[in-house]
Design a protein around this motif. Structure first.
Motif, PDB file in Angstrom:
ATOM      1  N   LEU A  46     -27.370 -15.685 -15.441  1.00 18.01           N
ATOM      2  CA  LEU A  46     -26.125 -15.293 -14.789  1.00 18.01           C
ATOM      3  C   LEU A  46     -25.035 -15.006 -15.823  1.00 18.01           C
ATOM      4  CD1 LEU A  46     -24.562 -14.913 -12.117  1.00 18.01           C
ATOM      5  CD2 LEU A  46     -23.932 -17.312 -12.285  1.00 18.01           C
ATOM      6  N   LEU A  47     -24.882 -15.886 -16.798  1.00 20.08           N
ATOM      7  CA  LEU A  47     -23.900 -15.646 -17.859  1.00 20.08           C
ATOM      8  C   LEU A  47     -24.215 -14.354 -18.598  1.00 20.08           C
ATOM      9  CD1 LEU A  47     -23.470 -19.243 -19.347  1.00 20.08           C
ATOM     10  CD2 LEU A  47     -21.776 -17.948 -18.024  1.00 20.08           C
ATOM     11  N   ASP A  48     -25.484 -14.121 -18.866  1.00 25.97           N
ATOM     12  CA  ASP A  48     -25.894 -12.912 -19.575  1.00 25.97           C
ATOM     13  C   ASP A  48     -25.552 -11.655 -18.772  1.00 25.97           C
ATOM     14  OD1 ASP A  48     -27.257 -11.510 -21.735  1.00 25.97           O
ATOM     15  OD2 ASP A  48     -28.853 -11.153 -20.269  1.00 25.97           O
ATOM     16  N   VAL A  49     -25.908 -11.646 -17.506  1.00 23.69           N
ATOM     17  CA  VAL A  49     -25.625 -10.483 -16.651  1.00 23.69           C
ATOM     18  C   VAL A  49     -24.124 -10.236 -16.575  1.00 23.69           C
ATOM     19  CG1 VAL A  49     -25.640  -9.710 -14.233  1.00 23.69           C
ATOM     20  CG2 VAL A  49     -27.739 -10.568 -15.275  1.00 23.69           C
ATOM     21  N   LEU A  50     -23.357 -11.279 -16.332  1.00 20.09           N
ATOM     22  CA  LEU A  50     -21.908 -11.116 -16.173  1.00 20.09           C
ATOM     23  C   LEU A  50     -21.219 -10.757 -17.482  1.00 20.09           C
ATOM     24  CD1 LEU A  50     -21.133 -14.008 -13.671  1.00 20.09           C
ATOM     25  CD2 LEU A  50     -21.270 -11.546 -13.195  1.00 20.09           C
ATOM     26  N   SER A  51     -21.787 -11.173 -18.604  1.00 20.71           N
ATOM     27  CA  SER A  51     -21.176 -10.850 -19.898  1.00 20.71           C
ATOM     28  C   SER A  51     -21.289  -9.360 -20.220  1.00 20.71           C
ATOM     29  CB  SER A  51     -21.823 -11.670 -21.021  1.00 20.71           C
ATOM     30  OG  SER A  51     -23.117 -11.174 -21.323  1.00 20.71           O
ATOM     31  N   ARG A  52     -22.160  -8.674 -19.538  1.00 22.17           N
ATOM     32  CA  ARG A  52     -22.375  -7.239 -19.786  1.00 22.17           C
ATOM     33  C   ARG A  52     -21.448  -6.347 -18.952  1.00 22.17           C
ATOM     34  NH1 ARG A  52     -27.397  -7.073 -22.589  1.00 22.17           N
ATOM     35  NH2 ARG A  52     -28.463  -9.063 -22.391  1.00 22.17           N
ATOM     36  N   GLN A  53     -20.643  -6.950 -18.105  1.00 15.69           N
ATOM     37  CA  GLN A  53     -19.696  -6.175 -17.301  1.00 15.69           C
ATOM     38  C   GLN A  53     -18.612  -5.600 -18.217  1.00 15.69           C
ATOM     39  OE1 GLN A  53     -19.261  -8.138 -13.075  1.00 15.69           O
ATOM     40  NE2 GLN A  53     -18.551  -9.523 -14.629  1.00 15.69           N
ATOM     41  N   HIS A  54     -17.896  -4.609 -17.705  1.00 15.99           N
ATOM     42  CA  HIS A  54     -16.757  -4.055 -18.433  1.00 15.99           C
ATOM     43  C   HIS A  54     -15.642  -3.748 -17.443  1.00 15.99           C
ATOM     44  CE1 HIS A  54     -17.771   0.005 -17.004  1.00 15.99           C
ATOM     45  NE2 HIS A  54     -19.031  -0.332 -17.223  1.00 15.99           N
ATOM     46  N   SER A  55     -14.461  -3.510 -17.935  1.00 16.99           N
ATOM     47  CA  SER A  55     -13.313  -3.343 -17.053  1.00 16.99           C
ATOM     48  C   SER A  55     -13.100  -1.905 -16.590  1.00 16.99           C
ATOM     49  CB  SER A  55     -12.044  -3.851 -17.739  1.00 16.99           C
ATOM     50  OG  SER A  55     -11.851  -3.157 -18.949  1.00 16.99           O
ATOM     51  N   GLY A  56     -13.920  -0.969 -17.024  1.00 15.94           N
ATOM     52  CA  GLY A  56     -13.793   0.420 -16.577  1.00 15.94           C
ATOM     53  C   GLY A  56     -14.303   0.604 -15.160  1.00 15.94           C
ATOM     54  N   PRO A  57     -14.237   1.838 -14.640  1.00 11.04           N
ATOM     55  CA  PRO A  57     -14.732   2.115 -13.282  1.00 11.04           C
ATOM     56  C   PRO A  57     -16.195   1.681 -13.126  1.00 11.04           C
ATOM     57  CG  PRO A  57     -13.573   4.017 -14.173  1.00 11.04           C
ATOM     58  CD  PRO A  57     -13.711   3.021 -15.294  1.00 11.04           C
ATOM     59  N   GLY A  58     -16.450   0.945 -12.069  1.00 15.74           N
ATOM     60  CA  GLY A  58     -17.811   0.485 -11.802  1.00 15.74           C
ATOM     61  C   GLY A  58     -18.290  -0.583 -12.752  1.00 15.74           C
ATOM     62  N   GLY A  59     -17.389  -1.135 -13.531  1.00 18.50           N
ATOM     63  CA  GLY A  59     -17.792  -2.089 -14.563  1.00 18.50           C
ATOM     64  C   GLY A  59     -18.041  -3.492 -14.079  1.00 18.50           C
ATOM     65  N   HIS A  60     -17.515  -3.837 -12.903  1.00 16.29           N
ATOM     66  CA  HIS A  60     -17.734  -5.163 -12.358  1.00 16.29           C
ATOM     67  C   HIS A  60     -18.773  -5.114 -11.249  1.00 16.29           C
ATOM     68  CE1 HIS A  60     -14.128  -6.355 -14.532  1.00 16.29           C
ATOM     69  NE2 HIS A  60     -14.604  -7.578 -14.404  1.00 16.29           N
ATOM     70  N   LEU A  61     -19.611  -6.111 -11.241  1.00 16.22           N
ATOM     71  CA  LEU A  61     -20.677  -6.182 -10.250  1.00 16.22           C
ATOM     72  C   LEU A  61     -20.203  -6.917  -9.008  1.00 16.22           C
ATOM     73  CD1 LEU A  61     -23.559  -7.251 -12.651  1.00 16.22           C
ATOM     74  CD2 LEU A  61     -23.132  -4.965 -11.757  1.00 16.22           C
ATOM     75  N   GLN A  62     -20.633  -6.432  -7.861  1.00 16.88           N
ATOM     76  CA  GLN A  62     -20.393  -7.159  -6.625  1.00 16.88           C
ATOM     77  C   GLN A  62     -21.384  -8.321  -6.571  1.00 16.88           C
ATOM     78  OE1 GLN A  62     -21.116  -4.102  -3.753  1.00 16.88           O
ATOM     79  NE2 GLN A  62     -19.039  -3.264  -3.917  1.00 16.88           N
ATOM     80  N   MET A  63     -21.078  -9.327  -5.773  1.00 11.58           N
ATOM     81  CA  MET A  63     -21.922 -10.519  -5.716  1.00 11.58           C
ATOM     82  C   MET A  63     -23.366 -10.178  -5.341  1.00 11.58           C
ATOM     83  SD  MET A  63     -21.488 -13.539  -6.691  1.00 11.58           S
ATOM     84  CE  MET A  63     -19.888 -14.245  -6.520  1.00 11.58           C
ATOM     85  N   LYS A  64     -23.580  -9.193  -4.476  1.00 11.38           N
ATOM     86  CA  LYS A  64     -24.944  -8.796  -4.119  1.00 11.38           C
ATOM     87  C   LYS A  64     -25.673  -8.232  -5.340  1.00 11.38           C
ATOM     88  CE  LYS A  64     -27.895  -6.057  -1.106  1.00 11.38           C
ATOM     89  NZ  LYS A  64     -28.984  -6.412  -1.942  1.00 11.38           N
ATOM     90  N   GLN A  65     -24.968  -7.443  -6.144  1.00  9.48           N
ATOM     91  CA  GLN A  65     -25.582  -6.892  -7.356  1.00  9.48           C
ATOM     92  C   GLN A  65     -25.930  -8.003  -8.340  1.00  9.48           C
ATOM     93  OE1 GLN A  65     -22.154  -4.267  -7.932  1.00  9.48           O
ATOM     94  NE2 GLN A  65     -23.596  -2.564  -8.129  1.00  9.48           N
TER      95      GLN A  65
END
Length: 152
Positions: A46-65
């Motif tokens: 979970l930490l690994d997946v979330l650490s790969r997010q970014h603040s640009g368009p589409g950069g954050h994952l929804q909880m389902k993703q």
């Protein structure tokens, strides 16, 4: 096709071998992460997946993703996020454009723990694969995993 069809039997044996390989790898990594960093494999993932997010368009994952990425139900993912948030490793906030959306980011403490745990994860994975490669049933699967290249 019948239940005793050789093709089905081979398929079932292949699935059993894949399941065995997965279980061996997961158990080995779990023990290493837990003993050295106090992290479960799911928490690390979970930490690994979330650490790969970014603040640009589409950069954050929804909880389902996020749930799909860590192979958990949405409710189990929410509980996992809450546990990590309680430990100060994650933070949650509302989406600016959709008040129903909740984003989750890794904190500096979470990023530091992830960086510390990543070599442990990688080493444990290598050890588990090396051990599994000694088993003639698992050796072809190990070779396939080692040759697999997932696009970034």
């Amino acid at each position: 096709m019948t239940a005793t069809d050789p093709a089905l039997t081979a398929l079932a044996q292949g699935w059993c071998a894949l399941s065995l390989l997965h279980g061996k790898i997961e158990a080995h990594i779990e023990r290493a992460l837990e003993s050295r960093h106090g992290l479960s494999m799911r928490e690390f993932s979970l930490l690994d997946v979330l650490s790969r997010q970014h603040s640009g368009p589409g950069g954050h994952l929804q909880m389902k993703q996020v749930a799909d990425a860590v192979v958990l139900s949405q409710s189990a993912t929410t509980r996992l996020v809450t546990r990590l948030e309680d430990r100060g490793l994650l933070t949650r906030y509302l989406c600016d454009t959709d008040r129903r959306g909740i984003y989750t980011d890794v904190t500096e403490a979470g990023l530091a723990l992830l960086a510390e745990a990543r070599p442990t994860n990688d080493t444990a994975l290598r050890e588990a694969l090396d051990e599994a490669a000694k088993n003639p049933e698992l050796a072809p699967l190990v070779k396939t995993v080692e040759e697999l290249r997932v696009p970034a």
